[in-house]
Design an enzyme around this catalytic site. Sequence first.
Site, PDB file in Angstrom:
ATOM      1  N   GLU A  65       0.818  -1.222   0.000  1.00 50.55           N
ATOM      2  CA  GLU A  65       0.000   0.000   0.000  1.00 50.55           C
ATOM      3  C   GLU A  65       0.848   1.267   0.000  1.00 50.55           C
ATOM      4  O   GLU A  65       0.487   2.257  -0.645  1.00 50.55           O
ATOM      5  CB  GLU A  65      -0.967  -0.017   1.182  1.00 50.55           C
ATOM      6  CG  GLU A  65      -2.141  -0.964   1.030  1.00 50.55           C
ATOM      7  CD  GLU A  65      -1.769  -2.429   1.162  1.00 50.55           C
ATOM      8  OE1 GLU A  65      -2.548  -3.300   0.700  1.00 50.55           O
ATOM      9  OE2 GLU A  65      -0.687  -2.714   1.739  1.00 50.55           O
ATOM     10  N   PHE A  88      -8.954  -3.661   1.345  1.00 48.11           N
ATOM     11  CA  PHE A  88      -9.819  -3.617   2.520  1.00 48.11           C
ATOM     12  C   PHE A  88      -9.363  -2.478   3.422  1.00 48.11           C
ATOM     13  O   PHE A  88      -8.182  -2.126   3.465  1.00 48.11           O
ATOM     14  CB  PHE A  88      -9.767  -4.937   3.311  1.00 48.11           C
ATOM     15  CG  PHE A  88     -10.553  -6.055   2.696  1.00 48.11           C
ATOM     16  CD1 PHE A  88     -11.909  -6.208   2.975  1.00 48.11           C
ATOM     17  CD2 PHE A  88      -9.943  -6.951   1.841  1.00 48.11           C
ATOM     18  CE1 PHE A  88     -12.635  -7.253   2.413  1.00 48.11           C
ATOM     19  CE2 PHE A  88     -10.654  -7.992   1.273  1.00 48.11           C
ATOM     20  CZ  PHE A  88     -12.004  -8.143   1.556  1.00 48.11           C
ATOM     21  N   HIS A 134     -10.589  -6.482   8.070  1.00 47.77           N
ATOM     22  CA  HIS A 134     -11.446  -6.449   6.891  1.00 47.77           C
ATOM     23  C   HIS A 134     -12.769  -5.720   7.140  1.00 47.77           C
ATOM     24  O   HIS A 134     -13.608  -5.666   6.241  1.00 47.77           O
ATOM     25  CB  HIS A 134     -11.758  -7.875   6.418  1.00 47.77           C
ATOM     26  CG  HIS A 134     -10.592  -8.598   5.839  1.00 47.77           C
ATOM     27  ND1 HIS A 134      -9.516  -8.995   6.592  1.00 47.77           N
ATOM     28  CD2 HIS A 134     -10.336  -9.001   4.572  1.00 47.77           C
ATOM     29  CE1 HIS A 134      -8.648  -9.618   5.819  1.00 47.77           C
ATOM     30  NE2 HIS A 134      -9.123  -9.640   4.582  1.00 47.77           N
TER      31      HIS A 134
END
Length: 329
Positions: A65, A88, A134
């Site tokens: 990320e 997520f 999540h």
Amino acid sequence: MAETMTETMTMAKALNEGLRAAMGLDSKVLLMGEDIGPLGGVFRVTEGLQAEFGDKRVLDTPLAESGIVGTAIGLAMNGFRPVCEIQFDGFIFPGFDQITSQLAKMTARHAGVLSMPVVIRVPYGGHIGAVEHHQESPEAYFAHSAGLRLLSPATPHDAYWMIQEAVASNDPVMFFEPKSRYWQKGEVDRESSGMPTHASRVVREGTEVTLVGHGAIVSMLLQVAELAAEEGTSVEVVDLRSLSPIDYEPIVASAQKTGRVVVVQEAPGNVSVGSEVAATVSERAFYSLEAPVLRVSGYDTPFPPAKLESVYLPSVDRILDAVDRALAY
């Protein structure tokens, strides 16, 4: 009579169509994320877009990320409009430094000369029975970071238009998508959004209590209003739509009308968007309030195992209880 462009579609499809429209309008719009290419993302929001626009505009990235956001910043500095998907909500934190230290501050650092047209799509929230990391609602971290805009659609219509407006923005936009509502259907008018990007909206009129929320929680607030009406209580519902900036005028006007306000969110209540809304309403509508502004939220604990999510997250019963408590003052 002219034909209308209204269609019924799920929120996931509305986002897909909105991204397709944005990419068709501007060749500088790129999509980036994990498994967003041939797979179409874990929620299939980008399904078919790589086949249509090619793998140079819809890029499958490594599971990194920080690298996704860092690369997007570099692309934006060179004239592109990248749209990043964070698979997520709980996976966003490896990119947190890039978002808050660089992306949010780059334009101010360059005295407004350099724009950062980056969109970060974040599927957020619970009610999907998933495991740790999540089902989180991390929006307050980013609402607190000056330099970022935050949007969160509650309907397919808003999803279709707001994702396009986010892509067109020259400022970085965090786009919080309520993943539990991806399959909820609604009408989408392709001709007009009907609302300014950052405007909050009264989605149900009422006279006795105001319920305020965003994203996934709005449909639950409408359920609550229906049940309250069966008991003789008139409830107004306000959809925030934008979490930074927040459009307070409709919220304050509603508070002045009803005298009672309940703010609802899935995120923990401590130091949250809901806290800010409650404080601001208390300041601006103090003399109209008949009760304290109440909050219903997730608890101030890490998100629990899936079997306990119904206990942790706001429910219709918890919200109705808050409505009753507000009316009891």
